[in-house]
Design a protein around this motif. Sequence first.
Motif, PDB file in Angstrom:
ATOM      1  N   HIS A 134      59.787  39.722  35.011  1.00  0.00           N
ATOM      2  CA  HIS A 134      60.636  38.572  34.741  1.00  0.00           C
ATOM      3  C   HIS A 134      59.880  37.353  35.289  1.00  0.00           C
ATOM      4  O   HIS A 134      59.675  36.575  34.462  1.00  0.00           O
ATOM      5  CB  HIS A 134      62.027  38.718  35.212  1.00  0.00           C
ATOM      6  CG  HIS A 134      62.826  39.734  34.477  1.00  0.00           C
ATOM      7  ND1 HIS A 134      63.684  40.478  35.144  1.00  0.00           N
ATOM      8  CD2 HIS A 134      63.229  39.854  33.088  1.00  0.00           C
ATOM      9  CE1 HIS A 134      64.125  41.179  34.297  1.00  0.00           C
ATOM     10  NE2 HIS A 134      63.805  40.922  32.980  1.00  0.00           N
ATOM     11  N   VAL A 135      59.541  37.494  36.560  1.00  0.00           N
ATOM     12  CA  VAL A 135      58.854  36.428  37.125  1.00  0.00           C
ATOM     13  C   VAL A 135      57.296  35.785  36.506  1.00  0.00           C
ATOM     14  O   VAL A 135      56.946  34.914  36.290  1.00  0.00           O
ATOM     15  CB  VAL A 135      59.047  36.773  38.795  1.00  0.00           C
ATOM     16  CG1 VAL A 135      58.174  35.285  39.462  1.00  0.00           C
ATOM     17  CG2 VAL A 135      60.467  36.729  39.147  1.00  0.00           C
ATOM     18  N   GLU A 136      57.036  37.249  36.488  1.00  0.00           N
ATOM     19  CA  GLU A 136      55.354  37.269  35.855  1.00  0.00           C
ATOM     20  C   GLU A 136      55.380  36.441  34.460  1.00  0.00           C
ATOM     21  O   GLU A 136      54.581  35.564  34.269  1.00  0.00           O
ATOM     22  CB  GLU A 136      54.813  38.449  36.102  1.00  0.00           C
ATOM     23  CG  GLU A 136      53.355  38.674  35.487  1.00  0.00           C
ATOM     24  CD  GLU A 136      52.826  40.135  35.576  1.00  0.00           C
ATOM     25  OE1 GLU A 136      51.552  40.093  35.101  1.00  0.00           O
ATOM     26  OE2 GLU A 136      53.310  40.989  35.963  1.00  0.00           O
ATOM     27  N   LEU A 137      56.293  37.032  33.776  1.00  0.00           N
ATOM     28  CA  LEU A 137      56.388  36.413  32.226  1.00  0.00           C
ATOM     29  C   LEU A 137      56.707  34.677  32.456  1.00  0.00           C
ATOM     30  O   LEU A 137      56.014  33.975  31.614  1.00  0.00           O
ATOM     31  CB  LEU A 137      57.518  37.127  31.575  1.00  0.00           C
ATOM     32  CG  LEU A 137      57.581  36.566  29.910  1.00  0.00           C
ATOM     33  CD1 LEU A 137      56.257  36.779  29.296  1.00  0.00           C
ATOM     34  CD2 LEU A 137      58.417  37.625  29.300  1.00  0.00           C
ATOM     35  N   ALA A 167      55.925  32.697  34.601  1.00  0.00           N
ATOM     36  CA  ALA A 167      54.734  31.985  35.081  1.00  0.00           C
ATOM     37  C   ALA A 167      53.778  32.174  34.148  1.00  0.00           C
ATOM     38  O   ALA A 167      53.145  31.098  34.023  1.00  0.00           O
ATOM     39  CB  ALA A 167      54.444  32.996  36.460  1.00  0.00           C
ATOM     40  N   ALA A 168      53.700  33.270  33.309  1.00  0.00           N
ATOM     41  CA  ALA A 168      52.357  32.904  32.175  1.00  0.00           C
ATOM     42  C   ALA A 168      52.801  32.031  31.069  1.00  0.00           C
ATOM     43  O   ALA A 168      52.058  31.491  30.578  1.00  0.00           O
ATOM     44  CB  ALA A 168      52.454  34.547  31.783  1.00  0.00           C
ATOM     45  N   LEU A 169      54.173  32.196  30.697  1.00  0.00           N
ATOM     46  CA  LEU A 169      54.517  31.106  29.646  1.00  0.00           C
ATOM     47  C   LEU A 169      54.342  29.735  30.335  1.00  0.00           C
ATOM     48  O   LEU A 169      53.820  28.690  29.459  1.00  0.00           O
ATOM     49  CB  LEU A 169      55.994  31.340  29.533  1.00  0.00           C
ATOM     50  CG  LEU A 169      56.377  32.489  28.491  1.00  0.00           C
ATOM     51  CD1 LEU A 169      58.010  32.583  28.655  1.00  0.00           C
ATOM     52  CD2 LEU A 169      55.820  32.311  27.109  1.00  0.00           C
ATOM     53  N   ALA A 170      54.655  29.456  31.586  1.00  0.00           N
ATOM     54  CA  ALA A 170      54.393  28.024  32.034  1.00  0.00           C
ATOM     55  C   ALA A 170      52.729  27.678  31.942  1.00  0.00           C
ATOM     56  O   ALA A 170      52.715  26.579  31.540  1.00  0.00           O
ATOM     57  CB  ALA A 170      55.233  28.004  33.462  1.00  0.00           C
ATOM     58  N   LYS A 171      52.087  28.671  32.206  1.00  0.00           N
ATOM     59  CA  LYS A 171      50.674  28.367  32.330  1.00  0.00           C
ATOM     60  C   LYS A 171      50.293  28.270  30.774  1.00  0.00           C
ATOM     61  O   LYS A 171      49.459  27.343  30.485  1.00  0.00           O
ATOM     62  CB  LYS A 171      50.092  29.627  32.914  1.00  0.00           C
ATOM     63  CG  LYS A 171      48.615  29.461  33.125  1.00  0.00           C
ATOM     64  CD  LYS A 171      47.757  30.567  33.622  1.00  0.00           C
ATOM     65  CE  LYS A 171      46.338  30.530  33.848  1.00  0.00           C
ATOM     66  NZ  LYS A 171      45.660  31.684  34.508  1.00  0.00           N
ATOM     67  N   THR A 210      55.652  41.966  26.093  1.00  0.00           N
ATOM     68  CA  THR A 210      55.601  40.664  25.849  1.00  0.00           C
ATOM     69  C   THR A 210      54.484  40.187  26.612  1.00  0.00           C
ATOM     70  O   THR A 210      53.491  39.285  25.944  1.00  0.00           O
ATOM     71  CB  THR A 210      56.861  39.939  26.009  1.00  0.00           C
ATOM     72  OG1 THR A 210      57.958  40.367  25.239  1.00  0.00           O
ATOM     73  CG2 THR A 210      56.959  38.534  25.637  1.00  0.00           C
ATOM     74  N   LEU A 211      54.330  40.365  27.882  1.00  0.00           N
ATOM     75  CA  LEU A 211      53.064  39.753  28.688  1.00  0.00           C
ATOM     76  C   LEU A 211      51.852  40.064  27.971  1.00  0.00           C
ATOM     77  O   LEU A 211      50.893  39.276  28.081  1.00  0.00           O
ATOM     78  CB  LEU A 211      53.317  40.593  30.044  1.00  0.00           C
ATOM     79  CG  LEU A 211      54.207  39.631  31.038  1.00  0.00           C
ATOM     80  CD1 LEU A 211      54.484  40.605  32.145  1.00  0.00           C
ATOM     81  CD2 LEU A 211      53.601  38.415  31.555  1.00  0.00           C
ATOM     82  N   VAL A 212      51.696  41.490  27.363  1.00  0.00           N
ATOM     83  CA  VAL A 212      50.541  41.920  26.895  1.00  0.00           C
ATOM     84  C   VAL A 212      50.201  41.091  25.697  1.00  0.00           C
ATOM     85  O   VAL A 212      49.167  40.460  25.145  1.00  0.00           O
ATOM     86  CB  VAL A 212      50.528  43.268  26.600  1.00  0.00           C
ATOM     87  CG1 VAL A 212      49.246  43.853  25.953  1.00  0.00           C
ATOM     88  CG2 VAL A 212      50.646  44.178  28.010  1.00  0.00           C
ATOM     89  N   ALA A 213      51.210  40.804  24.725  1.00  0.00           N
ATOM     90  CA  ALA A 213      51.198  40.265  23.600  1.00  0.00           C
ATOM     91  C   ALA A 213      50.774  38.741  23.615  1.00  0.00           C
ATOM     92  O   ALA A 213      50.036  38.353  23.036  1.00  0.00           O
ATOM     93  CB  ALA A 213      52.411  40.319  22.889  1.00  0.00           C
ATOM     94  N   LEU A 214      51.305  38.110  25.074  1.00  0.00           N
ATOM     95  CA  LEU A 214      51.053  36.663  24.846  1.00  0.00           C
ATOM     96  C   LEU A 214      49.377  36.467  25.463  1.00  0.00           C
ATOM     97  O   LEU A 214      48.815  35.568  25.072  1.00  0.00           O
ATOM     98  CB  LEU A 214      51.750  36.172  26.236  1.00  0.00           C
ATOM     99  CG  LEU A 214      51.578  34.953  26.571  1.00  0.00           C
ATOM    100  CD1 LEU A 214      51.956  33.883  25.454  1.00  0.00           C
ATOM    101  CD2 LEU A 214      52.479  34.474  27.826  1.00  0.00           C
TER     102      LEU A 214
END
Length: 405
Positions: free
Chosen positions: A90-93, A95-99, A284-288
């Motif tokens: 959850h936290v990783e996602l 962070a990835a969206l913010a970046k 979702t992390l991979v798809a992003l």
Amino acid sequence: MGLFDKHLAYRDAYQAIREAGTDPFNVRIDSVVSPTEGVIDGRPTILLGTNNYLGLTFDAESIAASVKAVQERGTGTTGSRIANGSFEAHVELEAALAKFYRRKHAMVFTTGYQANLGVLSTLVGRGDHLILDADSHASIYDGSRLGHAEVIRFRHNDPEDLYKRLRRMKDLPGERLIVVEGIYSMIGDTAPLKEIAAVKRELGGYLLVDEAHSMGVLGENGRGLAEQEGVEDDVDFVVGTFSKSLGAIGGFCVSNVDDFDVMRVVCRPYMFTASLPPAVVSSTLVALRRLEEAPELRHRLMANARRLYDGLTELGFQTGPTASPIVAITMPNQESAIGMWNALLQNGVYLNLALPPATPDSRPLLRTSVSAAHTDEQIEKVLSVFAQVGAAMGLIDNQRQRVSA
């Protein structure tokens, strides 16, 4: 009087639609073969109404990440992050969206609908003013009701009307939040965001853009309409979803506004809903990452969209104002819309039937959503079926049908 008596008119209308053929609101897809193919009632069917814009629902790496997360973390979180804690993903996602959006803050919700419900009801309340495009999505309207701000609607895609309404409010107390969408979900048109941003700069307030249908679709890096129009600095909040270009489910909000993180303890739809399961977050992390690393998907998507849009327009159908992954055909009346939807399905093409009052101008629509995964052959097959069915129903002339088929 019964609880459902107030809905009897809708019940009768729904029954009439079902009696005309297949129930369009309860289509059962027996199997899904690929992002663009399924089996419905035993027939191989081209899926043209799924919002699977980049075709990532069958991305092998995303599937592998999802399976691994289920095996290691189980099937669900069984509670909200406030109560049950956050998983590392959850936290990783966030962070990835913010970046990805070049913002300081990001917050993930369990659905895109919930994101609008939570963000809008929390940002503004009694004494504030929520200024909405008249064609806003149902989740935006529902979020406005939950928050109790004064709701003011301006004419769809009309910056001048927005300007006039904001000018009338210049001496009123309270915050102002302007809400528009990147791509509108019914006919696929885009907001005049440069002009709206200019109004916001002159008259003040905050600007929120729902990029649900434009994330991964518009902009050099796929960040949506704000990126494409060069006004990202003017947009205070971006809301979006994982259920379109990222092939999963979930929602998010990103922002640079200070104290954004207080939302986590005051946003009721976030606080009291179970968080996304590990499998969804991992895929979702991979798809992003795929969205960022594979711009060719976006290019292929837009090429397919233009091909379908131009083909339907040339056949004589009334399409929307611009080519986008949402290609909608306006039908003359409900009877023809239902009849054509059924005929298309019988000929192996599945799309969406949209009827008033859900449509912007109270006219029925046949709504398609194109994918990067559609092949040239599939697009041509769709156009051929539209030509045949449209001519048979008298919606286009036979000469156009013969030339285009």
